[in-house]
Scaffold this motif. Structure first.
Motif, PDB file in Angstrom:
ATOM      1  N   SER A  23      16.169 -85.376 -83.490  1.00  0.00           N
ATOM      2  CA  SER A  23      16.238 -86.083 -82.296  1.00  0.00           C
ATOM      3  C   SER A  23      16.168 -87.779 -82.483  1.00  0.00           C
ATOM      4  O   SER A  23      15.022 -87.874 -83.305  1.00  0.00           O
ATOM      5  N   ASP A  74      14.044 -93.490 -70.707  1.00  0.00           N
ATOM      6  CA  ASP A  74      14.156 -93.264 -69.463  1.00  0.00           C
ATOM      7  C   ASP A  74      15.051 -94.504 -68.854  1.00  0.00           C
ATOM      8  O   ASP A  74      14.779 -95.473 -68.744  1.00  0.00           O
ATOM      9  N   VAL A 119      20.615 -87.181 -79.845  1.00  0.00           N
ATOM     10  CA  VAL A 119      20.414 -86.206 -80.906  1.00  0.00           C
ATOM     11  C   VAL A 119      21.511 -85.802 -81.812  1.00  0.00           C
ATOM     12  O   VAL A 119      22.675 -86.148 -81.307  1.00  0.00           O
ATOM     13  N   GLN A 131      16.918 -89.178 -68.021  1.00  0.00           N
ATOM     14  CA  GLN A 131      16.371 -89.272 -69.092  1.00  0.00           C
ATOM     15  C   GLN A 131      17.478 -89.216 -70.355  1.00  0.00           C
ATOM     16  O   GLN A 131      18.246 -88.235 -70.357  1.00  0.00           O
ATOM     17  N   THR A 183      20.149 -86.350 -68.733  1.00  0.00           N
ATOM     18  CA  THR A 183      19.606 -85.393 -67.744  1.00  0.00           C
ATOM     19  C   THR A 183      19.596 -85.650 -66.370  1.00  0.00           C
ATOM     20  O   THR A 183      19.990 -86.818 -66.136  1.00  0.00           O
ATOM     21  N   GLY A 229      15.813 -97.249 -79.552  1.00  0.00           N
ATOM     22  CA  GLY A 229      15.570 -97.258 -77.922  1.00  0.00           C
ATOM     23  C   GLY A 229      15.316 -98.742 -77.327  1.00  0.00           C
ATOM     24  O   GLY A 229      15.175 -98.830 -76.101  1.00  0.00           O
ATOM     25  N   TRP A 278      18.936 -88.677 -73.853  1.00  0.00           N
ATOM     26  CA  TRP A 278      18.376 -88.171 -74.870  1.00  0.00           C
ATOM     27  C   TRP A 278      19.554 -88.334 -76.253  1.00  0.00           C
ATOM     28  O   TRP A 278      20.775 -87.755 -75.895  1.00  0.00           O
ATOM     29  N   ASP A 334      14.856 -91.417 -77.089  1.00  0.00           N
ATOM     30  CA  ASP A 334      14.513 -90.508 -75.919  1.00  0.00           C
ATOM     31  C   ASP A 334      14.037 -91.700 -75.002  1.00  0.00           C
ATOM     32  O   ASP A 334      13.104 -92.286 -74.875  1.00  0.00           O
ATOM     33  N   ARG A 342      15.771 -78.852 -71.870  1.00  0.00           N
ATOM     34  CA  ARG A 342      15.599 -80.316 -71.176  1.00  0.00           C
ATOM     35  C   ARG A 342      16.647 -80.451 -70.269  1.00  0.00           C
ATOM     36  O   ARG A 342      16.664 -81.043 -69.464  1.00  0.00           O
TER      37      ARG A 342
END
Length: 845
Positions: free
Chosen positions: A252, A257, A245, A241, A237, A293, A243, A255, A218
């Motif tokens: 995980s 955006d 973990v 994004q 990222t 999230g 993430w 996740d 990723r």
């Protein structure tokens, strides 16, 4: 009217989790635009350090400061300036904070300094290899740092003692990582630091043993952020994004955006809010991302800067300092709208009681089984609130509740009251340490005291120490060191006089304060050391005079090269180990002559040190003892030492040399003429013994024997003429010679020679000595023949000792001693002898 605690709460969209944004300080205009600065924040409500970001453009104007040198500014969270210093030691790569609030600044050559909040620093280096390769990046954690070198290797520094850095396993990089982070040793099961490197599309986990590819796809990641407990990771990222973990990459959790969260430009920070939420910042926005999230946006004026805490996150911009955290369970239980928990009902009951409402009794009755739990929850909630108004109300509710309990231990209540009083004091904007209760527990009160003293807030630190029943030593020592550092020569007088006057005043004020507040338990040695370090040796000596423990005084006096005073203090203490420590230290440092002179000039005061030195040197260092005796003109002791050494030698030539040296030392003392003569004769004897051994081809050992033994050896080896020569040369008395020859001939069982020797001339030792010695050696028959030559009155007894009763009887008869003969008859060993003695008695009638 103080707003209700729920006014700062906000629910995550799903509605089950609440977070609160508590404005800790309003600081308009006190801080610059953080967007133009590189910032490092210290945890647990610590200060901010910032340096102008040279990659950002600056609009020049009249009010624009000069940036010829790198400047680092340190502010409290209330916006108060704590420290400002310039840096001219090469390009700064990284700066950050230690656990005890020292600022670590690392440059590209691998040199790092640790600054305290007064601007004093200690400097260390990562080594010559790091200087040659250069440092390109680093990560600093409270108990060490990890640096990335120009050759893309990782160096770890453990603690801050300046130790040699440890090279971690090679990650095999060909270019610097996109982002990286470290998990400190105290958060790892292995107790070793772990480095997480974003390389291409994966993460490399590197420790001191190996580099492990986590085989992710990723990446690459622009931000790598581990949670405060080291169990989770937040990875961002390049496509924004987020993430979440676990650090073993097995679970995980989320996740998201982040590009849809409303931020403009690139993400500035990804930090953790406690261990269960993440805050993502842009130039004017901070968004809290919950475990599932859900998000909560917070607007800011200018770029915010976030610092993760164990129980939340601090966010600072140029206007405010906020604390964002998950609403604690106890606060949620008490204040959540519609809550029917025991603690909420207890709080409501106390509120009704203050309004004289009967509803209070009904409420208490309804939670009677859970009343103890409710009391404890109200106490905990009081510690979680920021406003004193709500703190008091919650504690009053708890106090009201425990009045209905039969047995209740108020320790938690008292401790919470103390903690709140301390936290409210340090949260005040003049102090600027916005501690939460969790952070207070995590860092400990003594750590808080140390933080206050580092800011020179000695009075507050002393009051808190007294309030919490902590020893004031740390505060008083720091205050004294600060006073010494700031002290200036007195205005009256000049030169040394002014300095001496100032020293006396400073010493007097420190001693008075220590005696008044320290109960006489504060050590002066550390303070004196600080005085000496800043060049005030006179003040250091004055302070050491007040130190009651010699073990603390003496090492510093040695460091200050106050050699005589150190030795005197050690002797006065009566501690032999301490005296030996001083003596060995001085012997190692001083020239030998100066060392001995120091002890000799001490007279009777240093006599114990002189004796201890001799004891040590006699056992461990004879050469030093010889030099000491020589320097002190101790001729007799030098002679005795030479003889002692001779007694332990095996080489004849060396022994003879030592004896001659002893003779020389004795001869130089007019009162030791006899000893000198004896040593001269000893040397002559040794030389003659060497000659005798040479003549016997080494078959007979003479060397080292006494005169008597030499004579005996000569006689037993048939060298009677040599024996006569030794007797003559060394003036051996006739009596001694006869005894020696008697013993030698008896040992050889040469009874004929012994008889001839006895007849050679009148014996100077008499003949009873012959009888006695022969009897002693078991030769009674031979002894009998010498009795007749003894004095008449002794013969009867000697015959009896030789076992010859008949001759004893005859002797009595010849002397006409009838009484002695009757005595012999009574004591004789058998009847046969008795009859013979009876016959002799009969013949005498």
């Amino acid at each position: 009217m103080t707003e209700h605690p729920t006014a700062t709460w906000a629910a995550m969209p799903e509605g089950n989790v609440f977070y609160r944004r508590q404005q800790v300080y309003s600081i308009p205009g006190k801080l610059p635009d953080l967007n133009d600065y590189v910032v490092a924040g210290c945890r647990n409500g610590g200060p901010l350090a910032m340096m102008r970001d040279n990659t950002k453009l600056v609009a020049l104007g009249r009010s624009t400061p000069a940036f010829a040198k790198a400047q680092i500014q340190v502010y409290s969270l209330a916006g108060e300036g704590l420290l400002l210093f310039s840096w001219d030691q090469g390009k700064i790569i990284k700066f950050g904070w230690t656990a005890d609030e020292k600022l670590v600044v690392l440059n590209e050559e691998g040199v790092y300094r640790l600054y305290d909040l007064q601007g004093d620093y200690t400097q260390h280096s990562l080594g010559t290899e790091a200087a040659e390769m250069g440092i390109v990046d680093a990560r600093i954690h409270p108990n060490g740092l990890v640096a990335l070198t120009g050759s893309l290797l990782l160096l770890e520094v453990k603690d801050w003692e300046g130790g040699k850095p440890l090279t971690l396993a090679s990650p095999g990089l060909t270019e610097p990582p996109h982002a990286w982070a470290i998990i400190p040793p105290d958060l790892n099961i292995s107790r070793h630091v772990e480095v997480l490197l974003s390389v291409e599309s994966t993460i490399l986990a590197v420790d001191n043993l190996e580099a492990v590819d986590q085989r992710l796809s990723r990446g690459p990641f622009t931000h790598v952020s581990p949670s405060p407990n080291g169990k989770l990771l937040a990875l961002l990222t390049f496509s924004e994004q987020l993430w979440v973990v676990s650090t073993d990459f097995q679970r995980s959790l989320a996740d998201i955006d982040t590009s849809s969260l409303g931020g403009e430009g690139s993400v500035l920070q990804v930090e953790w809010c406690g261990n269960d939420a993440i805050i993502v910042t842009w130039s004017n926005l901070a968004v809290l991302v919950g475990p599932s999230g859900d998000t909560l946006p917070y607007m800011y004026y200018g770029a915010p800067f976030a610092v993760s805490e164990v129980d939340g996150v601090r966010v600072v911009d140029r206007e405010v300092c906020d604390l964002i955290q998950k609403v604690p369970a106890s606060s949620l239980s008490v204040f959540r709208p519609g809550s029917t928990s025991p603690s909420a009902i207890l709080f409501d009951a106390w509120d009704s009681f203050t309004q004289r409402s009967a509803k209070a009794d009904d409420n208490i009755r309804s939670i009677r089984p859970d009343l103890a739990v409710a009391v404890n929850e109200c106490i905990d909630a009081a510690g979680r609130e920021w406003e004193p108004y709500w703190q008091r109300r919650l504690l009053n509710a708890a106090k009201f509740g425990w009045g209905f309990l039969d047995l209740y231990d108020p320790t938690d209540f008292v401790n919470m009251g103390q903690a709140l009083k301390v936290m409210n004091a340090v949260r005040f904007y003049d102090i600027g340490i916005p501690l939460t209760y969790s952070q207070y527990q995590y860092a400990s009160p003594s750590h808080l005291i140390a933080r206050l003293t580092s800011r020179n807030l000695h009075l507050l630190a002393l009051r808190i120490s007294s309030f919490l029943s902590l020893k004031p030593d740390v505060v008083l020592k720091h205050w004294a060191c600060a006073k010494i550092a700031r002290a200036k020569p007195a205005t009256t007088g000049g030169g040394k006089d002014a300095e001496l006057t100032a020293d006396e005043e400073v010493c007097k004020s420190i001693v008075e304060k220590f005696e008044q507040l320290g109960n006489g338990e504060v050590s002066y040695a550390d303070i004196a050391k600080r005085a000496w370090e800043v060049g005030k040796a006179g003040l250091a000596t004055k302070l050491l005079d007040h130190e009651p423990r010699a073990s603390d005084q003496v090492p510093l006096l040695l460091m200050m090269q106050e050699d005589r005073l150190a030795l005197l203090k050690a002797v006065d203490s009566g501690d032999t180990d301490l005296v030996y420590h001083v003596l060995l230290h001085l012997h190692k440092r001083l020239p030998l002559g100066s060392f001995f002179r120091l002890i000799e000039d001490g007279g009777t005061k240093l006599a114990p040190a002189s004796k201890l030195l001799q004891v040590y040197a006699r056992e461990q260092n004879r050469e030093m003892l010889r030099d000491f005796y020589y320097s002190d003109d101790r001729r007799v002791e030098s002679a005795v030492l030479s003889l002692d050494e001779a007694s332990q030698m095996t080489d004849p030539a060396a022994i003879l040399t030592s004896v001659k040296a002893a003779q020389k030392f004795f001869s130089e003392d007019k009162d030791r003429g006899f000893e000198a003569k004896m040593m001269d004769e000893n040397a002559r004897l040794l030389a003659y013994q060497q000659q005798l051994e040479k003549e016997s081809d080494g078959k007979i050992t003479f060397f080292g024997l006494s005169i008597n033994e030499t004579l005996r050896t000569l006689l037993m080896n048939g060298m009677s003429k040599k024996a006569d020569k030794v007797k003559s040369d060394f003036k051996v008395a006739d009596k001694r010679f006869w005894y020696v020859k008697l013993h030698a001939l008896t040992a050889m069982r040469d009874f004929e020679g012994l008889d001839a020797f006895a007849r050679s001339k009148r014996s100077p030792i008499g003949y009873e000595a012959f009888v006695r010695h022969l009897l002693e050696k078991g030769h009674s028959k031979e002894a009998t023949s010498y009795v007749i030559r003894c004095d008449s009155p002794r013969r009867v007894d000697l015959y009896v000792e030789c076992g010859d009763w008949r001759l004893a009887g005859r002797e009595c008869k010849e002397r006409g001693d009838k009484a002695k003969l009757e005595s012999l008859k009574r004591t004789c060993p058998n009847s046969l002898i008795a009859r013979e003695l009876e016959q002799m008695l009969g013949s005498m009638k």
